[in-house]
Motif scaffolding. Structure first.
Motif, PDB file in Angstrom:
ATOM      1  N   TYR A   9      23.852  -6.838  69.742  1.00 28.74           N
ATOM      2  CA  TYR A   9      25.028  -6.064  69.364  1.00 28.74           C
ATOM      3  C   TYR A   9      24.913  -4.693  70.005  1.00 28.74           C
ATOM      4  CZ  TYR A   9      25.984  -9.517  65.743  1.00 28.74           C
ATOM      5  OH  TYR A   9      26.263 -10.684  65.075  1.00 28.74           O
ATOM      6  N   GLY A  10      25.971  -4.269  70.681  1.00 31.01           N
ATOM      7  CA  GLY A  10      25.964  -2.975  71.340  1.00 31.01           C
ATOM      8  C   GLY A  10      27.378  -2.506  71.594  1.00 31.01           C
ATOM      9  N   ARG A  11      27.501  -1.576  72.541  1.00 30.29           N
ATOM     10  CA  ARG A  11      28.826  -1.089  72.929  1.00 30.29           C
ATOM     11  C   ARG A  11      28.760  -0.573  74.366  1.00 30.29           C
ATOM     12  NH1 ARG A  11      28.819   3.282  68.598  1.00 30.29           N
ATOM     13  NH2 ARG A  11      30.672   2.175  67.925  1.00 30.29           N
ATOM     14  N   ALA A  12      29.915  -0.522  74.987  1.00 28.94           N
ATOM     15  CA  ALA A  12      30.014  -0.013  76.351  1.00 28.94           C
ATOM     16  C   ALA A  12      29.652   1.472  76.372  1.00 28.94           C
ATOM     17  CB  ALA A  12      31.432  -0.217  76.881  1.00 28.94           C
ATOM     18  N   VAL A  52      25.281   2.990  63.650  1.00 23.38           N
ATOM     19  CA  VAL A  52      24.217   3.977  63.854  1.00 23.38           C
ATOM     20  C   VAL A  52      22.891   3.348  64.294  1.00 23.38           C
ATOM     21  CG1 VAL A  52      25.225   5.638  62.263  1.00 23.38           C
ATOM     22  CG2 VAL A  52      23.561   3.988  61.417  1.00 23.38           C
ATOM     23  N   GLU A  53      22.868   2.037  64.472  1.00 20.97           N
ATOM     24  CA  GLU A  53      21.622   1.349  64.831  1.00 20.97           C
ATOM     25  C   GLU A  53      21.634   0.715  66.213  1.00 20.97           C
ATOM     26  OE1 GLU A  53      20.921  -1.523  61.725  1.00 20.97           O
ATOM     27  OE2 GLU A  53      19.982  -0.014  60.457  1.00 20.97           O
ATOM     28  N   ILE A  54      22.753   0.706  66.907  1.00 19.78           N
ATOM     29  CA  ILE A  54      22.820  -0.049  68.159  1.00 19.78           C
ATOM     30  C   ILE A  54      21.882   0.521  69.201  1.00 19.78           C
ATOM     31  CG2 ILE A  54      25.152  -0.923  67.828  1.00 19.78           C
ATOM     32  CD1 ILE A  54      26.003   1.266  69.881  1.00 19.78           C
ATOM     33  N   PRO A  55      21.401  -0.344  70.062  1.00 19.45           N
ATOM     34  CA  PRO A  55      21.592  -1.786  70.051  1.00 19.45           C
ATOM     35  C   PRO A  55      20.763  -2.451  68.959  1.00 19.45           C
ATOM     36  CG  PRO A  55      20.068  -1.184  71.780  1.00 19.45           C
ATOM     37  CD  PRO A  55      20.552   0.098  71.174  1.00 19.45           C
ATOM     38  N   VAL A  56      21.299  -3.549  68.468  1.00 17.51           N
ATOM     39  CA  VAL A  56      20.617  -4.350  67.453  1.00 17.51           C
ATOM     40  C   VAL A  56      20.427  -5.743  68.038  1.00 17.51           C
ATOM     41  CG1 VAL A  56      20.814  -5.391  65.163  1.00 17.51           C
ATOM     42  CG2 VAL A  56      21.617  -3.053  65.532  1.00 17.51           C
ATOM     43  N   THR A  57      19.221  -6.286  67.890  1.00 21.23           N
ATOM     44  CA  THR A  57      18.972  -7.659  68.317  1.00 21.23           C
ATOM     45  C   THR A  57      18.645  -8.514  67.114  1.00 21.23           C
ATOM     46  OG1 THR A  57      16.667  -7.112  68.804  1.00 21.23           O
ATOM     47  CG2 THR A  57      18.189  -7.125  70.652  1.00 21.23           C
ATOM     48  N   ASP A  65      15.165  -6.168  66.033  1.00 24.66           N
ATOM     49  CA  ASP A  65      14.948  -4.791  66.467  1.00 24.66           C
ATOM     50  C   ASP A  65      16.255  -4.027  66.413  1.00 24.66           C
ATOM     51  OD1 ASP A  65      12.255  -4.271  67.239  1.00 24.66           O
ATOM     52  OD2 ASP A  65      12.510  -5.425  69.077  1.00 24.66           O
ATOM     53  N   PHE A  66      16.140  -2.698  66.427  1.00 23.64           N
ATOM     54  CA  PHE A  66      17.290  -1.853  66.670  1.00 23.64           C
ATOM     55  C   PHE A  66      16.831  -0.639  67.461  1.00 23.64           C
ATOM     56  CE2 PHE A  66      15.616  -0.459  62.628  1.00 23.64           C
ATOM     57  CZ  PHE A  66      15.759   0.928  62.627  1.00 23.64           C
ATOM     58  N   TRP A  67      17.766  -0.003  68.147  1.00 23.27           N
ATOM     59  CA  TRP A  67      17.583   1.125  69.066  1.00 23.27           C
ATOM     60  C   TRP A  67      16.837   0.751  70.340  1.00 23.27           C
ATOM     61  CZ3 TRP A  67      15.903   4.891  64.696  1.00 23.27           C
ATOM     62  CH2 TRP A  67      17.024   5.292  63.990  1.00 23.27           C
ATOM     63  N   ARG A  68      15.714   0.124  70.234  1.00 19.82           N
ATOM     64  CA  ARG A  68      14.944  -0.290  71.418  1.00 19.82           C
ATOM     65  C   ARG A  68      14.492  -1.738  71.225  1.00 19.82           C
ATOM     66  NH1 ARG A  68      15.124   3.885  75.057  1.00 19.82           N
ATOM     67  NH2 ARG A  68      14.751   5.894  74.092  1.00 19.82           N
ATOM     68  N   VAL A  69      14.351  -2.448  72.343  1.00 20.37           N
ATOM     69  CA  VAL A  69      13.838  -3.815  72.295  1.00 20.37           C
ATOM     70  C   VAL A  69      12.446  -3.800  72.905  1.00 20.37           C
ATOM     71  CG1 VAL A  69      14.156  -6.197  73.037  1.00 20.37           C
ATOM     72  CG2 VAL A  69      16.154  -4.803  72.464  1.00 20.37           C
ATOM     73  N   ASP A  70      11.466  -4.154  72.107  1.00 18.84           N
ATOM     74  CA  ASP A  70      10.092  -4.242  72.584  1.00 18.84           C
ATOM     75  C   ASP A  70       9.906  -5.608  73.232  1.00 18.84           C
ATOM     76  OD1 ASP A  70       7.197  -5.220  72.117  1.00 18.84           O
ATOM     77  OD2 ASP A  70       7.068  -3.028  71.895  1.00 18.84           O
TER      78      ASP A  70
END
Length: 80
Positions: A9-12, A52-57, A65-70
């Motif tokens: 989940y994210g946005r342009a 307030v959490e994007i990106p969310v996986t 995860d949210f904010w960063r993908v490890d």
């Protein structure tokens, strides 16, 4: 077509979303795992939930995860 195991989940215009997309795409390609992406700006409910959490996986329907993908953590979650 298989059901995606990973959802992003994210946005342009979100640089963290761009970074997350690269990691998710690379890991999923390496492991042969299906993934999909949704723009939260296309759905008011997603905006309310994740703004307030994007990106969310999500992996297998659960928030991963949210904010960063490890990358290592994502590979481990997918059995790679």
């Amino acid at each position: 077509m298989s059901t995606p195991r990973v959802v992003l989940y994210g946005r342009a215009g979100c640089h963290l979303c761009d970074e997350a997309r690269e990691v998710v795409a690379r890991v999923c390609a390496d492991l042969g795992v299906a993934w999909t992406e949704y723009d939260i700006d296309d759905d008011p409910e997603l905006q309310d939930r994740y703004a307030v959490e994007i990106p969310v996986t999500l992996v297998d329907g659960r928030q991963h995860d949210f904010w960063r993908v490890d990358e290592s953590r994502l590979r481990a979650a997918l059995g790679g």
